[in-house]
Design an enzyme around this catalytic site. Structure first.
Site: not given
Length: 529
Positions: A127, A193, A197, A268, A271-272
């Site tokens: 993001c 995070q 990734q 939503g 994961k986030m």
């Protein structure tokens, strides 16, 4: 010079013109009822095939031309490079156009390595950043090809892209990746995070056939650097992810007396989103409503987090749930905007006790909430770019931790570069061995011809051949020992590289040129196939 895109288009245009008479002749044989439609289809198909063939020929011609001028590149090995943009260089509107979904990373890598001057590639798209790491045969031409690829994929003109792109080369590119993995380049210092990734880039590469020797090792060393920084410094204290920063920002904007009792809504449960719930629970919030497409994922989160009440509502009730919320977190992979101005206008006002303003904290890329929602008097929108406010609170502490981390990164960078330097001796070892074997085989053949085939038994021939092999091996043992190095000792590595250059000169091995020609030959063959 390399054949240009313009010349390729000209060739395709010439082929298009040349194909017209044949297309017209073909149309004359089609029955009258279907003549026109069939003609168009067949002509267009013929033109497309010929245009593709012309493009392939132009690409091969460009590589052949590059091969002729390869001497210009002999003094430098292939460059490791990174080209991309991040929250520090580009607005979210541009980043979301360039974003590559995780499931499309292998396809992007395949397309990049099909470019004429790119050997290896990896894509890191989150993001906050979209970065492409490559090993390029030619720095200038390789970077130009990658920029053109990014422009084609995003629809953004290359000239506009260049205003926001950054490009780093060799040790600077490697250091950048190590800093990214350690969370030093993140909006929230030390966020965990991004390390996950970076790991996912390696896993994705392994599942799709590999990233290439240099890129794979660089990413694995970056993971090591990221782990060391987090273990050996205090960099992970405080907000360590975009999700935790989003929670801190929301609580900062709410009245102090009402921040923990405010009505929280999360859209939503990926994961986030899961991390948002985790940080809300850590801050003392007792209840959160979660809107998600299915209940299974929400149930799984419920089982993990017992200290917070999680209320599920289906996606069809999203706007009703928003009407009952003081803070709305959005974290979905939706390509379309979920909240526009007209949606916010019909939502009921917020009580003065909760600040009188409904907060939309959008941590999705592409964005789920339109910026125009802030035009509504009782609504405010915050996206990933607004999280800088949370970061600024501990600026001095971040700088101190970053300085500690840089020492670790320098150590890991030195180790990676030593490993890469040690690879330079491998082609020389192979070339020297091949050179000696060719001489041995040639002299052995002359010897056997002089003696005569009938004069020797098979056992005698085998003994003579073993003797010649043994002599060559004994003679090469010393030089080859001085070419072997694992890169861990910089002093030994320096001596090894000097030995390599001396052997190249003494035996005229011309290793660098042979390697370059081999790489270009592989590219040509790949293009032809």
């Amino acid at each position: 010079m390399m054949a240009s895109t313009t010349s390729s288009a000209a060739v395709a245009g010439a082929l298009f013109s040349a194909s017209k008479p044949r297309g017209s002749a073909a149309c004359a044989r089609v029955p009258a009822g279907r003549r026109r439609a069939s003609c168009v289809v067949r002509c267009d198909a013929g033109v497309e095939v010929q245009a593709q063939a012309a493009a392939k020929e132009a690409s091969i011609a460009a590589l052949e031309q590059f091969k002729i001028s390869a001497d210009r590149y002999m003094k430098e090995r292939s460059s490791i490079a990174v080209i991309g943009l991040s929250i520090h260089t580009a607005p979210v509107e541009m980043r979301e156009k360039l974003a590559v979904a995780e499931e499309l990373w292998p396809r992007a890598v395949s397309e990049l390595t099909n470019l004429n001057h790119i050997e290896e590639a990896a894509v890191l798209s989150t993001c906050n950043r979209m970065e492409i790491y490559v090993v390029a045969l030619s720095w200038n031409r390789g970077m130009r090809e990658v920029v053109d690829w990014m422009s084609m994929k995003s629809g953004i003109p290359a000239s506009e892209l260049r205003e926001h792109l950054f490009m780093l080369r060799d040790s600077d590119a490697t250091r950048h990746l190590f800093e990214v993995s350690a969370g030093l380049d993140s909006l929230v210092l030390g966020e965990g995070q991004i390390l996950a990734q970076v790991k996912q880039v390696v896993r994705s590469g392994q599942n799709s056939g590999g990233l290439g020797k240099n890129i794979d090792r660089m990413f694995k060393d970056a993971i090591t650097a990221g782990k060391r920084v987090r273990c050996e410094t205090n960099i992970s204290s405080g907000a360590v992810s975009v999700s935790s920063a989003a929670v801190e920002l929301a609580l900062m904007k709410l009245p102090r007396s009402d921040c923990l009792s405010a009505r929280m809504l999360l859209i939503g449960a990926g994961k986030m989103g899961k991390l948002v719930i985790k940080h809300l629970m850590a801050k003392g919030c007792k209840k959160v409503v979660v809107v998600n497409r299915s209940i299974e994922r929400v149930d799984a989160i419920r089982e993990e987090m017992n200290d917070i009440e999680i209320v599920y509502r289906p996606l069809t009730e999203m706007y009703e749930a928003a009407a009952d919320a003081d803070v709305v977190f959005t974290s979905t992979s939706s390509e379309s905007t979920l909240f526009m101005k007209e949606h916010a206008q019909v939502l009921p006002p917020i009580s003065d006790a909760a600040g009188g303003v409904r907060l939309f904290v959008d941590i999705s890329v592409p964005r789920n909430v339109s910026a125009c929602v802030s035009d509504v008097g009782h609504a405010r929108v915050y996206n990933v770019d607004d999280l800088k406010e949370v970061v600024e609170e501990n600026k001095q502490d971040r700088l101190r931790k970053a300085m500690e981390a840089q020492t670790i990164i320098s150590e890991e960078l030195k180790r990676f570069e030593a490993w890469r330097d040690s690879l330079e001796t491998v082609p020389t070892i192979k070339s020297l061995r091949s050179y000696a074997d060719r001489i041995r085989a040639s002299e052995l053949d002359k010897c056997l011809q002089k003696i005569g085939e009938d004069a020797l038994t098979k056992k005698m021939k085998r003994s003579i051949e073993q003797l010649s092999t043994g002599i060559v091996n004994k003679l090469l043992h010393g030089p080859l020992q001085h070419l072997r190095c694992d890169g861990t000792d910089s002093h030994t590595l320096g001596e090894t590289l000097e030995n390599m250059r001396a052997l190249n000169r003494m035996f005229s091995l011309d290793t660098e040129k042979a390697i370059m020609e081999q790489k270009i030959k592989a590219k040509v063959e790949k293009t032809q196939n």
